[in-house]
Scaffold this active site. Sequence first.
Site, PDB file in Angstrom:
ATOM      1  CG  HIS A 467      -1.740   1.178   1.303  1.00 26.42           C
ATOM      2  ND1 HIS A 467      -2.988   1.480   0.984  1.00 26.42           N
ATOM      3  CD2 HIS A 467      -1.423   2.540   1.920  1.00 26.42           C
ATOM      4  CE1 HIS A 467      -3.477   2.633   1.293  1.00 26.42           C
ATOM      5  NE2 HIS A 467      -2.669   3.258   1.870  1.00 26.42           N
ATOM      6  CD  GLU A 468       1.749   3.857   3.597  1.00 27.84           C
ATOM      7  OE1 GLU A 468       2.028   4.861   2.997  1.00 27.84           O
ATOM      8  OE2 GLU A 468       0.747   3.713   4.282  1.00 27.84           O
ATOM      9  CG  HIS A 471       0.445   6.621  -0.530  1.00 28.29           C
ATOM     10  ND1 HIS A 471      -0.669   7.335  -1.041  1.00 28.29           N
ATOM     11  CD2 HIS A 471       0.010   5.807   0.651  1.00 28.29           C
ATOM     12  CE1 HIS A 471      -1.666   7.161  -0.477  1.00 28.29           C
ATOM     13  NE2 HIS A 471      -1.277   6.426   0.887  1.00 28.29           N
ATOM     14  CG  HIS A 474       0.475   9.237  -6.920  1.00 29.08           C
ATOM     15  ND1 HIS A 474      -0.720   9.717  -6.220  1.00 29.08           N
ATOM     16  CD2 HIS A 474       0.364   9.820  -7.806  1.00 29.08           C
ATOM     17  CE1 HIS A 474      -1.471  10.540  -6.720  1.00 29.08           C
ATOM     18  NE2 HIS A 474      -0.962  10.578  -8.057  1.00 29.08           N
TER      19      HIS A 474
END
Length: 680
Positions: A467-468, A471, A474
């Site tokens: 998940h991280e 980020h 992105h």
Amino acid sequence: MSSDNPLLGPRTLPYGLPDYTLIRPEDYLPAFERAFAEHRDEIADITASTDEATFENTLLPLERSGELLGHVTRTFYTVSSADATPAIQDVEERLAPLMSAHHDSIQLDQALYERVSAVHEALPRLDLTPEQRYLVERHHLEMTHAGAALDADAKSRLTQINQRLSTLTTTFEKNLLADTNELAVVFDDASDLDGLTEGELSAAARAAADRGHEDAWVVTLTLFTGHPYLSSLTSPASRRRILDASRARGSRGNEHDNGAVIREIVRLRAERAALLGYPSHAAYITSDQTAGSPAAVEDMLRRLAGPAARNAHREQEELQLVAGDVGPLEAHDWAFYTEKVRAKRYDLDRGALRSWFEAERVLQDGVFRAATELYGITFTERPDIPAYHPDARVFEIRDADGGELGLFILDLYTRDTKRGGAWMNSIVLQSELRGTHPVVVNNLNVPKPAPGSPTLLSLDEVTTLFHEFGHALHGLFATVTYPHFAGTNVFRDFVEFPSQVNEMWMLWPEVLSAYARHVETGEPLPADVVDRLHESEAFNQGFATSEYLAAAWLDQAWHSLSAEQAASDLDVAAFEAAALADIGLDNPAVPTRYSSTYFAHVFSGGYSAGYYSYIWSEVLDADTVEWFRENGGLTRSGGDRFRERLLGVGGSKDPLEAYRDFRGRDAEIAPLLARRGLAD
């Protein structure tokens, strides 16, 4: 001064990474003072112009301004969240009102607002690129939203409120960190921790030794209400001690109590919203998000809460049957009996899976490999580049053509100076205008085992790592001209979308088979176990959805208060109870994921009136997972499309427009309902 202060001198490390080995806590405030002054001078140069306001003489220098301040700010706040020593905490407390005052001095500058407004009014006549037009629109909207159109008296009060809020949110975080450390649970007998693995016991022993406890074990607390160990500890008393300690944070009536802090934060946010013309803080926040209004958020949360609560009650009944005559199922029992039901129904022991999730293999052969397959990027560890803490590792990332992309820093382990939870932040932003490449950080809070012992992750920790890193991707892939749009600078209720999408690769067959290898034998996770993992994906979703929705609703309840309502002397516990009863999520066995006194996302982070963002973004995420499944899965063509049309645009485009460009239509909610077991 620049020759003595490393924050003000040349940046000698690759990609502009600050050399933290040279920076002392006492260097930060002088560097901020210099950066504030430089930024004010840059703005003064813009507003002193008597020429007609244009993009070139107003917006362009506005984007160039504040470079030193951005550098010092990102350098400092990386450390204040990940390694908040007492000296750093002191700097942060002193800095908070100064930062707020400086931000207001720019955003509320009347002369600057008039020039930006003039360019905004002229937009129909200007020959600008789409990114330039959107930049004008965003600057004008954000300054208006910040209060630039208010009169002088209202601006003065607004500035006072903002400065006080900055102090209060810093106090909240400091209280929470201190209380979390104080409430870490000490066990004097290893038998009280029966059920933990050898690695988990090793981590607890190390945590005890770090605190000066001999022949003891310490269980540190996670940011959220629950704890991973609740699923495996056989002693109900031990489970209760851990959960009680977690739920007590910030509410014990001691010097770390956050009750009064919360009441003042809520009151001031409501007053500020009224000053800006909004009925509540929630209305103020959502007005500049994709949701648009608190009504839209409430509609979604209420739509999901009823089915989630019913599913949780069904799950509870099943758990009670397994628990037998031990008495009514309590909150500290839920995870333990859930694993028993999971083991019975799916023949699946999630605790035993840790042996297949050795952290380094998960990182290299899972997280990094999936990114390479999708986007062609490669990773090289750079031990020659120092980070801000010895545990933080630096990786250089290059594109498929060998070109420089940026740096990725991973800080995996928990420590007393690190705030709870997991997060991504940027130290350097990408910008073609400034010629910079991104430097991004992922922080987790995995217990560190004793030297020589492998770090074995739980399934949830593997999910968090993927998940991280979503980020991080992105932040790494956003390719924009103007720093205002760099990285994850997008609407709050869109920012979780790319990270949630990246979770899908965790159980993707080609990826899972590469990293899920037994730590001792190297054997892959058996195929039948993988099948059962997939079969159990919707298991316990009643609980998971309910605890999340309860926290999201608490956030909305606090921030939907009018200024008059917030001015009353609210009792935090009573307010929570009434709010959860209102939406039907007041099941004592399913506590909210965050209670108010340790709800850092909304009272010391950037998610106030925005914690709904996770499930709001999950609509897009679930719909995107369907797109990848329909279009070949883990392929470069799919990855390149996702990168180019979504991740790569950063904040330079309306996010829903970017989504439509990628998907070919608006997102549909059906995949989310199916995933969460709410389709009926």
